[in-house]
Design an enzyme around this catalytic site. Structure first.
Site, PDB file in Angstrom:
ATOM      1  NE  ARG A  20      32.390 -26.267 -53.104  1.00 23.56           N
ATOM      2  CZ  ARG A  20      31.784 -25.096 -52.925  1.00 23.56           C
ATOM      3  NH1 ARG A  20      30.466 -25.017 -52.969  1.00 23.56           N
ATOM      4  NH2 ARG A  20      32.475 -23.994 -52.721  1.00 23.56           N
TER       5      ARG A  20
ATOM      6  CD  GLU B 163      35.618 -29.402 -53.719  1.00 22.39           C
ATOM      7  OE1 GLU B 163      35.342 -28.736 -54.713  1.00 22.39           O
ATOM      8  OE2 GLU B 163      35.921 -28.888 -52.626  1.00 22.39           O
TER       9      GLU B 163
ATOM     10  CB  SER C 297      39.199 -26.683 -52.519  1.00 21.98           C
ATOM     11  OG  SER C 297      39.319 -25.277 -52.528  1.00 21.98           O
TER      12      SER C 297
END
Length: 373
Positions: A182, A365, A261
């Site tokens: 990520r 995130e 998420s």
């Protein structure tokens, strides 16, 4: 994700650049409709660019005048404060899907999930398990988007970007993108690069998928991990799995008014993981085991969803206008009347609760604008 359309004002850029004569310009423009959360205040000015040249000209003008600049793609990884953005918001709405054999080039503004569908229809493999992920193609290398055993870093060959530091358009090969979980070079330097195009090398597997890496996908399909299935079937299976978790956008379902998420899965070194395991045993009993996945030498990844659930934040948690999804503990949602502050209050509560329970600090995130978690 739908663009703001109300009362488009004539461009005030006349005479500055021919490429900007047809750029849509709005003032005091709502940004909430451009995000999947449907949250956030207005921008002083909103520009919508449909060509690379328009994107570059808008960025150059902002840099030359010292105007704060917010880049918006699909808005699926963005949390904008209730006061909005004091500056120019630039929505990238460029189009371009070019397929040459197994080589794919996508304009930054292409809808990612549509692009995945088209590659599968062309019989190519490599991104079929990334179906249903909201947002634009230009955002995929920034976050190194991944799900169900695939990451874009495994198929991206290079990223074409405008380098604000040099004023040049550059082609950055995969090896120089610094991809990790990520994360990427583009995320590490968010004010430097504006992604214009992304190039991929896919696989011609005769209509089959890439080898399935994610146990849930393989189990759902009744095959072993590492096997291939029809790429179309893999895509449809992932869409159903994501849909069951509220991770496919549906304007009528507030459980999908989210950024997917909200937290990344924590990666712990050996010392941190040992301390974490001790807290798990202390809280849940001697036989309790947290999810653990190898993440490189001396590093272990665990599950943010598991942490949130075991800390007491179960599906549907909350009584206010922002709540945890009833389908997945990783998704924080806008029930329809929430403010950004409502969302962040819930996020802070979850972070504090997980830290108190297990000594692990969750990291958000989505990108935050004008607010801090």
């Amino acid at each position: 994700m739908s663009p703001a359309t109300a009362t488009a004002a004539p461009s005030s850029w006349r005479g500055r650049s021919r490429t900007l004569e047809r750029v849509q310009e709005l003032h005091d423009a709502p940004l909430a409709p451009l995000t999947t959360f449907r949250l956030g205040g207005p921008a002083t000015r909103l520009l919508t660019a449909t060509t690379d040249a328009e994107v570059i000209d808008a960025v150059r003008e902002a840099d030359a005048t010292g105007t704060p600049l917010l880049i918006i793609g699909g808005g699926s990884n963005l949390v904008i404060g209730d006061k909005g953005f004091a500056g120019t918001a630039l929505r990238i709405a460029t189009k371009g899907f070019e397929l040459d054999g197994t080589k794919l080039e996508l304009a930054a503004g292409e809808v990612w999930t549509d692009a995945v569908e088209r590659t599968v229809a062309a019989g190519l493999a490599g991104v079929e398990c990334l179906a249903g992920i909201p947002g634009s193609a230009g955002a995929t290398p920034i976050q190194n988007v991944g799900a169900y055993g695939q990451e874009v870093s495994s198929t991206i060959t290079e990223v074409i970007a405008y380098d604000r530091a040099t004023g040049e358009t550059v082609a950055i090969p995969n090896a120089e993108c610094a991809f990790s979980y990520r994360h990427s070079r583009f995320k590490a330097e968010p004010d430097r690069y504006v992604v214009l195009r992304v190039r991929f090398e896919l696989e011609d597997a005769g209509g089959l998928s890439a080898p399935l890496k994610y146990p849930e996908t393989a189990r759902t399909l009744g095959v072993e991990a590492g096997e291939r299935v029809s790429a179309a079937v893999a895509r449809e299976t992932v869409l159903k799995l994501r849909g069951g978790k509220g991770m496919v956008l549906d304007p009528e379902d507030h459980d999908t008014w989210s950024a997917g998420s909200f937290f990344t899965n924590p990666i712990l070194d050996d010392e941190q993981f040992a301390a974490f395991h001790a807290r798990v045993v202390e809280r849940l009993g001697p036989d309790a085991k947290a999810p653990a996945f190898p993440a490189g030498e001396g590093r272990t990844k665990t599950s943010a969803a598991w942490l949130i659930d075991k800390a007491g934040f179960t599906k549907g948690y909350g009584t206010g206008p922002a709540r945890i999804s009833t389908k997945h503990t990783l998704a924080l949602t806008n029930c329809g009347e929430a403010t950004t502050e409502d969302l962040l209050a819930l996020a802070r509560e979850v972070v504090a609760g997980v830290r108190d329970a297990f000594g692990v600090t969750l990291v958000n995130e989505p990108v935050t604008v004008g607010v801090q978690l």
